[in-house]
Structure formats: C-alpha cells, structure tokens
Design a protein around this motif. Structure first.
Motif, mmCIF file in Angstrom:
data_model
loop_
_atom_site.group_PDB
_atom_site.id
_atom_site.type_symbol
_atom_site.label_atom_id
_atom_site.label_comp_id
_atom_site.label_asym_id
_atom_site.label_seq_id
_atom_site.Cartn_x
_atom_site.Cartn_y
_atom_site.Cartn_z
ATOM 1 N N ASN A 292 0.812 -1.211 0.000
ATOM 2 C CA ASN A 292 0.000 0.000 0.000
ATOM 3 C C ASN A 292 0.847 1.264 0.000
ATOM 4 N N ARG A 293 1.926 1.259 0.721
ATOM 5 C CA ARG A 293 2.788 2.446 0.729
ATOM 6 C C ARG A 293 3.442 2.661 -0.629
ATOM 7 N N ARG A 294 3.791 1.583 -1.303
ATOM 8 C CA ARG A 294 4.360 1.721 -2.649
ATOM 9 C C ARG A 294 3.338 2.277 -3.641
ATOM 10 N N LEU A 295 2.071 2.052 -3.358
ATOM 11 C CA LEU A 295 1.015 2.590 -4.218
ATOM 12 C C LEU A 295 0.675 4.041 -3.886
ATOM 13 N N GLY A 296 1.244 4.560 -2.811
ATOM 14 C CA GLY A 296 1.016 5.961 -2.463
ATOM 15 C C GLY A 296 0.117 6.194 -1.269
ATOM 16 N N TYR A 297 -0.373 5.121 -0.639
ATOM 17 C CA TYR A 297 -1.216 5.275 0.542
ATOM 18 C C TYR A 297 -0.394 5.829 1.704
ATOM 19 N N ALA A 298 -1.058 6.609 2.564
ATOM 20 C CA ALA A 298 -0.446 7.112 3.790
ATOM 21 C C ALA A 298 -1.390 6.835 4.956
ATOM 22 N N GLU A 299 -0.838 6.608 6.127
ATOM 23 C CA GLU A 299 -1.664 6.317 7.297
ATOM 24 C C GLU A 299 -2.509 7.532 7.679
ATOM 25 N N VAL A 300 -3.789 7.308 7.920
ATOM 26 C CA VAL A 300 -4.694 8.395 8.311
ATOM 27 C C VAL A 300 -5.275 8.189 9.703
ATOM 28 N N ALA A 301 -5.254 6.963 10.225
ATOM 29 C CA ALA A 301 -5.784 6.709 11.557
ATOM 30 C C ALA A 301 -5.408 5.294 11.979
ATOM 31 N N THR A 302 -5.565 5.019 13.271
ATOM 32 C CA THR A 302 -5.362 3.670 13.782
ATOM 33 C C THR A 302 -6.579 3.273 14.610
ATOM 34 N N GLU A 303 -6.719 1.995 14.832
ATOM 35 C CA GLU A 303 -7.746 1.496 15.733
ATOM 36 C C GLU A 303 -7.228 0.238 16.399
ATOM 37 N N TRP A 304 -7.885 -0.139 17.485
ATOM 38 C CA TRP A 304 -7.482 -1.311 18.245
ATOM 39 C C TRP A 304 -8.619 -2.315 18.318
ATOM 40 N N ARG A 305 -8.272 -3.573 18.177
ATOM 41 C CA ARG A 305 -9.204 -4.639 18.504
ATOM 42 C C ARG A 305 -9.170 -4.791 20.024
ATOM 43 N N CYS A 306 -10.309 -4.603 20.656
ATOM 44 C CA CYS A 306 -10.404 -4.710 22.106
ATOM 45 C C CYS A 306 -11.353 -5.858 22.462
ATOM 46 N N ILE A 307 -11.053 -6.536 23.559
ATOM 47 C CA ILE A 307 -11.795 -7.733 23.933
ATOM 48 C C ILE A 307 -12.224 -7.648 25.386
ATOM 49 N N LYS A 308 -13.443 -8.095 25.649
ATOM 50 C CA LYS A 308 -13.968 -8.131 27.011
ATOM 51 C C LYS A 308 -14.615 -9.482 27.279
ATOM 52 N N GLN A 309 -14.364 -10.036 28.437
ATOM 53 C CA GLN A 309 -15.034 -11.250 28.869
ATOM 54 C C GLN A 309 -16.330 -10.861 29.579
ATOM 55 N N LEU A 310 -17.445 -11.391 29.113
ATOM 56 C CA LEU A 310 -18.719 -11.102 29.774
ATOM 57 C C LEU A 310 -18.921 -12.065 30.943
#
Length: 310
Positions: A292-310
C-alpha cells in the motif's frame, strides 16, 4: 440528556440514512450507505444474530448507533462483536455508555462470553473502552490515497509471461475460482478468532450480492489461467472507494501480484471518478502495508481490537 435506545427500524429508510450518517461521521474511511445498511440488516447470516441499536435524542435525531451479534463462522463458541459509533464532538453525553450497555445485554442474552470490538486509536476512545473492561489486543491501520492528486504508478507493459489482468465481472457466471482463492487468503489473515470455511453459496450471497461491491472495478490476476491474486472494490457509488480485500494465493506470493491487482483496481476507480481511496491493514501485516505504501497510501488513523469477557 434523555436518550431512547431502540432497535433500528429496518423498514424505515430514514432510520438507515440517519445511522449511515453517524457511521460516516465516526469512521469516515469506511464505505457506508443507507442502501448497504438496509441490505445488511435484511441479509445478515441467520447464525450471526445481527442487531443494530440506535440511541435517539428527545427530538428524534440519532445520536449514535451500534451493531452487535455473533462472530459468523467462528469455530469457538460464545464469540460476539459490538461496535459503537458516536460522532466526534458529542462525547460526554452518555450516548456511548447507553449503547454499550444495551449491546452487552443483548449479547449476554444470546450466549456470548467474549466480546470483540474495534475502537479508535485515540486516548479518548481507548479510555472509554478501558473503563468498561475492554482490553487492547491488536492494532490496525487505516490508509488513505487521494485519487485526484495521487500519482498512481503505471501498469507494467508488458505483463510478466503467463500473467493476465481481468475484472471480476468477467467471472460473474462462476465465481468459484475466486472463492477458492479468497478462502485460502482469508485463512492467513491476522485475527483473534478462528473462523471455519464459509460454504460457497453463503460466501456468494454475503459478499458479491452486496450492493456496494463493484465487479467492474474489482481485479483478478491469472497466472497460466489460474486465479493467483485479486483485489475487491467496495464503493459508495459517488466518490469513496474501499479495498475490501486484497490477497495472493500461497504458491504465487512474492511476485508482486497483489500490488498488480490492487493497482489495476485503483486505476479503474480513478477513471470512474472516485476521489478518495481507503484501505485497512493489521499492524503486523508488513507485506500488505508495504504494498500500500508503494502505491502511495499514507496512514490516516489507527484502531485497536479490544476484547472483554462477559
């Protein structure tokens, strides 16, 4: 603020449009339209037990939304998901808390023991999730490309011996070869839940029959007549393009074929008038991040996978 938390009215187009607006404001990198939302509600796999939840203000406007259900195809029992969306600038009004409480109550009622959620990478969202018992698991990155101004590379001429480029539309009468490639590539995707093989009819129904998946823009690379790589295009029909999945079968990796498939799809998207291209990668997926970077994409945001035990 007094809120009413209720289920999405699947038969009311105004409800779907209001929720789509909230989703676009909260996660502007994803493709989300009222039409697609309505389709998802109507065609979600029965085993997913999907429910869309809406938080409504006293004046009837939608303040936030959430979707919850079982992880489709999971080989581990009791795995569920809950994603909430509250537009920027409206935090601190109890909307997110109300949606999480309603979503968790629904999931507990259908037997979920472990909840997976994607949470924005900023401190505010992370703090909100942490206070409610969600622990970070893995990071993902959103990447963006301005198709109006970005200088996309040219397609190689000639293509390597035995390599041909195609549109997915050319395979519309029989997508099974693409299905086999997708199943193989999806099995290698980083993740927290083990998912079994999706039957072909179900894969077809819940992928290529979606209103936002574009067979004309999506690309397939053949090597000596075999599907070697592909890139799926998802669009809003106006200006936004999302790379839903790009993959290369194991025996063909390391030859630049994923880049070739994605480049062909991007060039067609630009020619069709799309202005903004986005994609997402797990932070550990170094090969696709490099593509993706070679195609010209740049990072715009991040997110996290978060987990909770019910």
């Amino acid at each position: 603020m007094t809120l009413t938390v209720r289920a999405l009215r699947a038969d009311d187009p105004r409800d779907a449009e209001a929720v789509a607006i909230v989703r676009r404001a909260t996660v502007p990198y994803l493709v989300c339209t009222a039409e697609t939302l309505g389709w998802e509600v109507a065609h979600a796999p029965a085993g997913q037990r999907l429910r869309w939840i809406v938080a409504e203000r006293p004046d009837g406007t939608v303040a936030g939304c959430a979707d919850a259900g079982l992880v489709a195809g999971s080989t581990e029992p009791g795995q569920g998901f809950l994603h909430t969306a509250v537009p920027p600038g409206t935090s601190g009004q109890g909307v997110g808390s109300a949606l999480v409480a309603a979503g968790e109550a629904y999931l507990a009622g259908i037997g979920v023991r472990r909840v997976h959620s994607w949470v924005a990478g900023d401190d505010r969202a992370g703090g909100f999730a942490g206070r409610r018992g969600y622990a970070r698991s893995r990071q993902a990155r959103f990447l963006g490309l301005d198709l109006r101004r970005g200088a996309l590379p040219r397609l190689p001429e000639p293509l390597p011996a035995g390599v041909t480029l195609h549109r997915v539309a050319e395979f519309a009468e029989d997508l099974r070869p693409l299905y086999e490639a997708d199943v193989e590539c999806a099995a290698d995707e980083p993740g927290d839940v083990s998912v079994g093989r999706t039957p072909y009819d179900e894969w077809l129904r819940h992928n290529w029959q979606r209103p936002d998946w574009d067979l004309e823009l999506s690309s397939v690379v053949l090597v000596d007549g075999q599907v070697a790589a592909y890139s799926v295009a998802q669009t809003d029909g106006v200006e936004r393009y999302w790379s839903a999945m790009t993959g290369t079968r194991r025996t063909f990796r390391g030859r630049g074929l994923a880049r070739l498939a994605k480049l062909a799809a991007l060039r067609r998207a630009r020619a069709a008038g799309y202005a903004h291209a986005y994609t997402g990668n797990d932070a550990t997926n170094a090969p696709m991040l490099a593509v993706n970077r070679r195609l010209g994409y740049a990072e715009v945001a991040t997110e996290w996978r978060c987990i909770k035990q019910l």
